[in-house]
Design an enzyme around this catalytic site. Structure first.
Site, PDB file in Angstrom:
ATOM      1  NE  ARG A  54     -22.815  67.935 109.413  1.00  0.00           N
ATOM      2  CZ  ARG A  54     -23.982  68.594 109.414  1.00  0.00           C
ATOM      3  NH1 ARG A  54     -24.160  69.626 110.206  1.00  0.00           N
ATOM      4  NH2 ARG A  54     -24.952  68.214 108.611  1.00  0.00           N
TER       5      ARG A  54
ATOM      6  CE1 TYR B  29       1.393  70.808 114.317  1.00  0.00           C
ATOM      7  CE2 TYR B  29      -0.486  71.597 113.072  1.00  0.00           C
ATOM      8  CZ  TYR B  29       0.388  70.587 113.407  1.00  0.00           C
ATOM      9  OH  TYR B  29       0.251  69.357 112.824  1.00  0.00           O
TER      10      TYR B  29
ATOM     11  CG  ASP C  67      -2.750  75.362 119.943  1.00  0.00           C
ATOM     12  OD1 ASP C  67      -2.686  74.475 120.822  1.00  0.00           O
ATOM     13  OD2 ASP C  67      -2.623  75.111 118.731  1.00  0.00           O
TER      14      ASP C  67
ATOM     15  CE  LYS D 116      -0.240  66.726 117.372  1.00  0.00           C
ATOM     16  NZ  LYS D 116      -0.153  68.183 117.217  1.00  0.00           N
TER      17      LYS D 116
END
Ligand SMILES: *Cc1c(COP(=O)(O)O)cnc(C)c1O
Length: 404
Positions: free
Chosen positions: A59, A116, A188, A213
């Site tokens: 992590r 978004y 973004d 994406k």
């Protein structure tokens, strides 16, 4: 001759070392390991203190994330010696890490009003619960951006090209405003990608991606990326990612790296296809309007020309004549094109914002930004352009009663 791993015959349960080889794999190995064993406590101390580099717990970092982040750093023009980006478990995790790392109760955010959908919701609902308020503004309007700023504004969060109306934000005005007020400009860059726009070269402080994406590009990975220019801010975002558990898994990173190898090829081909498809749709009976920043009839064509030209991207939207009946008929007629709410796949995908991403808005609210029942967004892929154009235009004609 191989250097055989030291196998302990007493227990098949014990791990063995990876065989050593004088040659090395040409593909990044996949490291699913959750933990990394150190030589002793002193070695571990040295790692945690930063005097010796080593992984400890997945992590907090692993080779597949580091390799992937390094490649996106390169695409975004992150300078040597600057803080590297981090890989998160999704694009939304990247947005979350940026917000959680930077903001605190009492801060204010100025954000684009067509971000978004989940980013809008994160700011409106979740950040609000933590005492962080947001003003949403039309980012194509420099005066509106300025008017929204308050003394407690800590961040300006924008997307360069909006979804799905493809409006182009006034990025120079936002960068000037951030510089003037000391606010952090977070961009973004998912839609534009570093192929078309590199936010750090235009005054941004933080760059965010949904790697899901175009960067990964095959609709088989959900990942994100966030990088900050300032070491202190980068450190806080990195810590937020590890503490809130937002980091990405090795296998996803490994797949995304594979996709990223062909990113530039895919992007260039997809945007060439998009430009042709936009022009073909504009000439097709049954199409009311086409939105593509590369076309001179786009409302922000001039700004797109100065910010991203010649890379107007792979995304276009168009409006079909008629209502829901024609919209359904179009999806049926375009039977070989995936009707799916994502973008950036290697193949073309179609989405219908009124029934998906923008279903939470009222019809009037949608109409105010030009989204009616006939509105479709197209994420153009890399397939043969002639075939794609034939499929799309014939589906439009069929659906709107203009069959040739
Ligand atoms: C998809 C998307 C996101 C969210 O990314 P996920 O990987 O789906 O979490 C954020 N911003 C933009 C612009 C997107 O298109």
């Amino acid at each position: 001759m191989t250097d055989q791993p030291n196998h302990d015959p007493r227990s098949i349960v014990r791990r063995t070392q990876t065989p050593r080889s004088a040659s090395h794999p040409i593909v990044t190995p996949l490291y699913p390991a959750v933990a990394y064993a150190a030589d002793d406590a002193d070695a571990l101390d040295a790692q945690y203190e930063g005097s010796n580099f080593g992984y400890t717990y997945a992590r907090e970092g692993h080779p597949n994330a580091q390799v992937l982040a390094g490649k996106i750093d390169y695409l975004e023009g992150v300078a040597d010696g600057s803080p590297p980006g981090i890989i998160t478990g999704s694009g939304m995790a990247a947005v979350s890490a940026a917000l959680l790392g930077v903001l605190k109760s009492g801060n204010h955010v100025v954000a684009g009003d067509q971000l978004y959908g989940r980013s809008l919701r994160l700011l409106k609902e979740d950040m609000a619960r933590f005492g962080i308020s947001t003003t949403f503004v039309d980012p194509t309007d420099a005066a509106a951006l300025r008017a929204a700023m308050r003394p407690e504004t800590r961040m300006i969060l924008l997307e360069v090209v909006s979804n799905p109306t493809l409006r182009v934000a006034d990025m120079p005005a936002a960068a000037a405003l951030a510089r003037e007020t000391g606010a952090i400009l977070a961009v973004d860059n998912t839609f534009t990608t570093p192929r078309a726009y590199r936010p750090f070269e235009h005054g941004a402080d933080i760059v965010i991606h949904s790697v899901t994406k175009l960067l990964a590009g095959h609709s088989d990975v959900t990942l994100g990326y966030v990088v900050a220019r300032d070491p202190e801010i980068a450190g806080r975002i990195d810590t937020a990612g590890q503490t809130w558990g937002l980091t990405g898994s090795p296998f996803d990173c490994w797949l995304a790296e594979r996709g990223l190898h062909s990113f530039e090829l895919r992007f260039d081909r997809a945007q060439a296809n998009a430009a042709r498809l936009a022009d073909a749709l504009a000439e097709t009976p049954g199409v009311k309007a086409v939105l593509y920043p590369g076309r001179s009839d786009h409302p922000d064509h001039n700004r797109a020309g100065s910010l991203v030209a010649p890379n107007f991207g792979n995304m276009l939207s168009f409006t079909l004549q008629g209502g829901r009946t024609e919209a359904n008929a179009f999806v049926h007629a375009a039977e070989h094109i995936a009707f799916a709410p994502t973008l950036g796949d290697i193949g073309t995908t179609l989405s219908h914002p009124p029934s998906s991403s923008h279903r939470g808005m009222s019809e009037d609210e949608r109409a105010a930004i030009g989204i009616t029942e006939g509105f479709f967004r197209v994420s153009v892929g890399v397939e043969n352009a002639d075939q794609l154009i034939a499929e799309m235009t014939s589906a439009v004609r069929t659906a709107t009663g203009h069959a040739a």
